[in-house]
Design a protein around this motif. Sequence first.
Motif, PDB file in Angstrom:
ATOM      1  N   GLU A 181       2.101   5.824 -17.398  1.00  0.00           N
ATOM      2  CA  GLU A 181       1.967   5.443 -18.807  1.00  0.00           C
ATOM      3  C   GLU A 181       0.569   4.925 -19.110  1.00  0.00           C
ATOM      4  N   ASP A 182      -0.061   5.531 -20.100  1.00  0.00           N
ATOM      5  CA  ASP A 182      -1.390   5.106 -20.534  1.00  0.00           C
ATOM      6  C   ASP A 182      -1.608   5.687 -21.937  1.00  0.00           C
ATOM      7  N   GLU A 183      -1.720   4.814 -22.956  1.00  0.00           N
ATOM      8  CA  GLU A 183      -1.859   5.285 -24.338  1.00  0.00           C
ATOM      9  C   GLU A 183      -3.214   5.913 -24.620  1.00  0.00           C
TER      10      GLU A 183
END
Length: 787
Positions: A120-122
Amino acid sequence: MDNKKSAIDIFIDKSFKESIPSELPVIPTRAKLIVFPNSVIPMIIGRKKSVKALEKSLEEYNNLLFFVSQKEIELEDVNVEDLFKIGTVGRVVQIAKLPDGEYKILVEGLKRAEIKKVLEDEEMFRFEIKPLERKYKTTKTLEALVRKVKTLFEKYINLSKKFPQEAVMVFKDAMDPEIISDLIASVLPLELEEKQELLEELHPKKRLELELELLMREIELLEIEEVLESKVREKIEKGQKEYYLREKLKAIQEELSGETDEEIKEIREKIESSKLPDYVKEKAEYELSRLEKMSPYSPEANVVRTYLDWIINLPWNEKTIDRIDIKEAEKLLNKNHYGLKEPKERILEFLAVRKLSDKPKSPILCFVGAPGVGKTSLGKSVAEALGRKFGRISLGGMRDEAEIRGHRRTYVGAMPGRIIQLIKRLGVKNPVIVLDEIDKLGISYQGDPSAALLEVLDPEQNNNFIDHYLEIPFDLSEVVFITTANVLHTIPTALRDRMEIIHISGYTDAEKYYIAKDYIIPKLLEEHGLNKSQVKISKNALQKVISEYTREAGVRSLERILAKLMRKIALKIAEGEKTISIKLSETKELLGTPPYFKSNKLEKPEIGVATGMAWTAYGGEILQVETLITSGKGKVIITGKLGDVMKESAQIAVTLSKSLIEEIDKSLIKKFETCNFHIHVPEGAVPKDGPSAGVTLTIAIISSILKKHINNEIAMTGEITLMGKVLPVGGIKEKLLSAFRSGIKEVIIPKNNEKDLEKIPEEILKRIKVHKVSNIKEVLKIALMEE
């Protein structure tokens, strides 16, 4: 970022080992771009997530990235589902930032890997990956396959002719099946699915077998293309040869027959039948003799034919006979134009001289005034009164001298200047030509058109005007030139000296009423398919349209507003109404809220706010000059987008105010040391300049110091000196018209401008009280109110 290894070193440096992390930032690739191991590829990085991944790689991952292709190359914003599962770990070996914020990078492919987990990494894509390897043995079959693929690839390189010698040498030196297969896969022009298939295949033997088939296909296509190209080349060479032989045969036939070309005959007949001046006829015959010796199909022959057409068809001797009847001309001018007493008188004087003199010099009249006051239409009336043909040339924005003098014939597409073009189109040598917008000529590397006009507009020189294209003199002395301009200061002095200036001021509301009633409305009725019996506009309604819907010196905006009214009327009549009567109360319903319903005059007297009068290229207007005193150290702040001259007037006003205050009340002189003076002229987006605000600036400053109100019913203009003298200024009529339109009851003007009041309509002088002053102290007595 510097790279210590060259592209060739990267291909052949098999000893280079890289420790690949279990997770890496990701760059999705598109446009059939797939990074293969053992290869170097350039790419542009521009998408936000990709740029973030690149920056993260440089900071934390030793320049390593995971490159994986997206399935649909058109997608701009991609998700994980849009990506293939297998990609390549690569190292960024070179990087350069482009001016538009994108990055150009050079990537060295290291190892295949597959996606294990999405982290997860925006801000970017980041995956947990697993490197892929396949152990294999080097067999005789594999060696033979490598040799066969290399042979075919060399043939492919020779046929395509797209690869640099450097890359060919690298390929020849390589023998490793892994390097060979990946190198070929990276350079072949394959579809995305074919390239991905080669990337996902781990065994070099299977990759080489696939590439063998692909190479054979590409070689076959290249061989077909080469055959087609050869056939086309042969056809072109054959066509050129046939053209040359046909031309040679035609020349031989003409030599043997001795026949004269029909076109040459026709041109010679025109030269003989046209009554050309001797020097023009001599030039035409010389050019015709040159044409006879040329091939009719040569480019130069076409240039000569066009030139002959111009000089034969120019009206060297054709002209109209003047029919001058002064009384009829006066009737005509009054019919076409309302008011304009001075311009009409000058035009009648001009016509009278032409009637009495056999060889009158044609003065160059220059009508100067705001847009829409009728400058160009006056030129048409002169042509109509003389019975001459009328032409118009717009000079606005013209930057090329060749537009006046023409191009030399050595240039492709050369033509005469616009004056000669217009004279040819009119068919006479003595038309009336209006040169519109002479104040808007430009200068560029192509020359100065205003300098070229010096000869055109000089009666002593223009009888031998030489156009660069014609190369022979043409007599312009019988042409009546009339120029128009909005302002004078942008016209070069030498050019202005050639012309007689006639100022055309703006119209009063009363004049606009009669122009609208007698000229504009009848014309608009005809244009909109209406007649007088169908439309009735009351006097009050028309006056309201003039005073509240327009605020201009001319009548162009008034015509647009009335045209809008006619369209509304036409719609109602088309819907079935027989007659339409426009009353005062109906104007708002038809035309909307009046834009100038509220006057820009001050509602009540104020301290430190004086009303000035300004001249603009579009007429006149009133403006307020505001002065505010705050605590400080004697600093003067000037705002409102003022020009250099107006800023100097403000400095003079401050100095003069200090001198006057010293006389009035010495105790107030300390304010110049303990206070700051902020002088502001509203409408800061509009440039303002000129010396005529000097009086207004001084009164505003003194009012703010003495705490005395300035009469809001008074507007003023005048240049000020350090000694307090009020000097004359220009544009008095336009300024008084603007004050009258704004509801001002009194005006202050310089005493030396008294002569300009003769040009002011009586209706304005009856309603406005004019104070003529020569000193600033007189202004103080009139403008400042007793508290």
